[in-house]
Design a protein around this motif. Structure first.
Motif, short mmCIF file in Angstrom:
data_model
loop_
_atom_site.label_atom_id
_atom_site.label_comp_id
_atom_site.label_asym_id
_atom_site.label_seq_id
_atom_site.Cartn_x
_atom_site.Cartn_y
_atom_site.Cartn_z
N UNK A 54 0.83 -1.20 0.00
CA UNK A 54 0.00 0.00 0.00
C UNK A 54 0.87 1.25 0.00
N UNK A 55 1.99 1.20 0.71
CA UNK A 55 2.91 2.33 0.70
C UNK A 55 3.49 2.58 -0.68
N UNK A 56 3.80 1.52 -1.38
CA UNK A 56 4.30 1.66 -2.75
C UNK A 56 3.27 2.30 -3.66
N UNK A 57 2.02 1.88 -3.51
CA UNK A 57 0.96 2.47 -4.34
C UNK A 57 0.78 3.94 -4.00
N UNK A 58 0.83 4.28 -2.70
CA UNK A 58 0.70 5.68 -2.30
C UNK A 58 1.89 6.51 -2.78
N UNK A 59 3.08 5.92 -2.78
CA UNK A 59 4.25 6.66 -3.25
C UNK A 59 4.15 6.96 -4.73
N UNK A 60 3.57 6.06 -5.49
CA UNK A 60 3.34 6.31 -6.92
C UNK A 60 2.40 7.50 -7.09
N UNK A 61 1.33 7.55 -6.30
CA UNK A 61 0.41 8.70 -6.36
C UNK A 61 1.13 9.99 -5.95
N UNK A 62 2.01 9.90 -4.97
CA UNK A 62 2.80 11.05 -4.53
C UNK A 62 3.74 11.52 -5.64
N UNK A 63 4.39 10.59 -6.31
CA UNK A 63 5.28 10.94 -7.42
C UNK A 63 4.51 11.63 -8.55
N UNK A 64 3.28 11.20 -8.76
CA UNK A 64 2.44 11.85 -9.78
C UNK A 64 2.08 13.27 -9.33
N UNK A 65 1.77 13.45 -8.03
CA UNK A 65 1.47 14.79 -7.52
C UNK A 65 2.67 15.72 -7.68
N UNK A 66 3.87 15.18 -7.49
CA UNK A 66 5.09 15.98 -7.64
C UNK A 66 5.49 16.19 -9.10
N UNK A 67 4.72 15.56 -10.01
CA UNK A 67 4.96 15.64 -11.45
C UNK A 67 6.29 15.02 -11.85
N UNK A 68 6.71 14.02 -11.09
CA UNK A 68 7.88 13.22 -11.45
C UNK A 68 7.50 12.21 -12.52
N UNK A 69 6.26 11.72 -12.46
CA UNK A 69 5.75 10.75 -13.42
C UNK A 69 4.41 11.22 -13.95
N UNK A 70 3.93 10.51 -14.97
CA UNK A 70 2.59 10.78 -15.48
C UNK A 70 1.66 9.67 -14.99
N UNK A 71 1.33 8.72 -15.85
CA UNK A 71 0.39 7.67 -15.45
C UNK A 71 1.04 6.29 -15.36
N UNK A 72 2.33 6.21 -15.61
CA UNK A 72 3.02 4.93 -15.57
C UNK A 72 4.43 5.16 -15.09
N UNK A 73 4.96 4.20 -14.34
CA UNK A 73 6.28 4.40 -13.75
C UNK A 73 6.97 3.08 -13.48
N UNK A 74 8.27 3.17 -13.30
CA UNK A 74 9.07 2.08 -12.75
C UNK A 74 9.94 2.68 -11.66
N UNK A 75 9.89 2.08 -10.48
CA UNK A 75 10.69 2.59 -9.37
C UNK A 75 11.41 1.46 -8.67
N UNK A 76 12.36 1.82 -7.83
CA UNK A 76 13.17 0.84 -7.10
C UNK A 76 12.79 0.84 -5.62
N UNK A 77 12.60 -0.34 -5.06
CA UNK A 77 12.34 -0.51 -3.63
C UNK A 77 13.32 -1.52 -3.07
#
Length: 260
Positions: free
Chosen positions: A76-99
């Motif tokens: 759930x934290x990973x999903x929320x971080x994706x939404x956060x990255x979108x809010x920061x305009x780091x990503x659009x609607x698709x991403x790849x990140x490292x955990x």
């Protein structure tokens, strides 16, 4: 000095988010992280997540439990971080990140729902009364009756601290069937040391366990948690599970400032 933080929740599993691309957050200060997550003296959250730069992917996720210690993967934290990255305009609607457990692909739907590609599960251990596996974090899965009145905190703690899982312990999930290809889940999370309203890696483990035990024939399972509904889909080859996706809401709550 005051610093900006963001609060997100995914089916009631809530997180303090910090944009740490400047690498200024004191990452080894467990007391500070515990304080920020404290619901009476701090902001209040099940965990704290740092968004950091990563050379190979869009960003890096660093996750801490509310006890202040860095932990294993949080779905759930990973999903929320994706939404956060979108809010920061780091990503659009698709991403790849490292955990901590490797790379993750994720997609944000128009309604804000986030689908997160979880790690493959190659080993599912089936015992007489429970199932164990690692879905990015270790999970004990046990079917119980009368889940609504079950003593999740005390019984979960007993299992978490039992000799089964050694010093590191395990998250503990209690499950009951709620309908066709749907299960109710309550989870005791290590590091929080209490029941949480939802656990992403936990419901992922539950969905896979129910498939292995023959309690569902579906490759897409609905999981009802106290905080809301999640969906887990996968491909199965015997006890090998690939293309595992955790899907559900990831909601922005508020932005604030706090001193540290």
């Amino acid at each position: 000095m005051k610093h900006t933080f963001y609060k997100y929740q995914g089916t009631g599993n809530d997180f303090v988010m910090v944009d740490n691309r400047d690498n200024l957050f004191p990452k080894n200060d467990t007391k500070l992280i515990g304080h920020l997550c404290d619901r009476k003296f701090g902001i209040g959250a099940d965990g704290l997540i740092l968004l950091e730069n990563d050379n190979a992917t869009d960003f890096r996720m660093v996750y801490y439990n509310s006890d202040g210690n860095e932990s294993t993967m949080c779905g759930n934290g990973g999903r929320c971080l994706v939404a956060f990255a979108k809010q920061l305009e780091i990503i659009d609607d698709e991403t790849e990140f490292t955990a901590i457990d490797g790379r993750h692909h994720a997609i944000v739907a128009p309604d804000g729902t986030v689908s997160l590609h979880m790690k493959d599960v190659h080993t599912v251990s089936v015992y007489e009364n429970y199932v164990f596996m690692d879905t990015g974090s270790p999970h004990h899965v046990e079917i119980v009756e009368d889940l609504a009145n079950f003593d999740v905190k005390n019984i979960g703690a007993n299992i978490r601290y039992s000799g089964l899982y050694g010093d590191k312990g395990s998250n503990v999930n209690f499950v009951s069937k709620a309908g066709a290809d749907k299960f109710s889940v309550r989870t005791y999370e290590r590091g929080v040391e209490d029941e949480t309203l939802s656990c992403g890696t936990g419901v992922t483990a539950v969905a896979i366990a129910m498939k292995v035990l023959g309690n569902t024939d579906a490759n897409e399972v609905k999981l009802e948690t106290p905080g809301g509904e999640l969906k887990v889909s996968f491909k199965q080859n015997d006890k090998q599970f690939t293309e595992v996706y955790l899907t559900g809401p990831a909601k922005y709550v508020f932005t604030g400032e706090i001193e540290w």
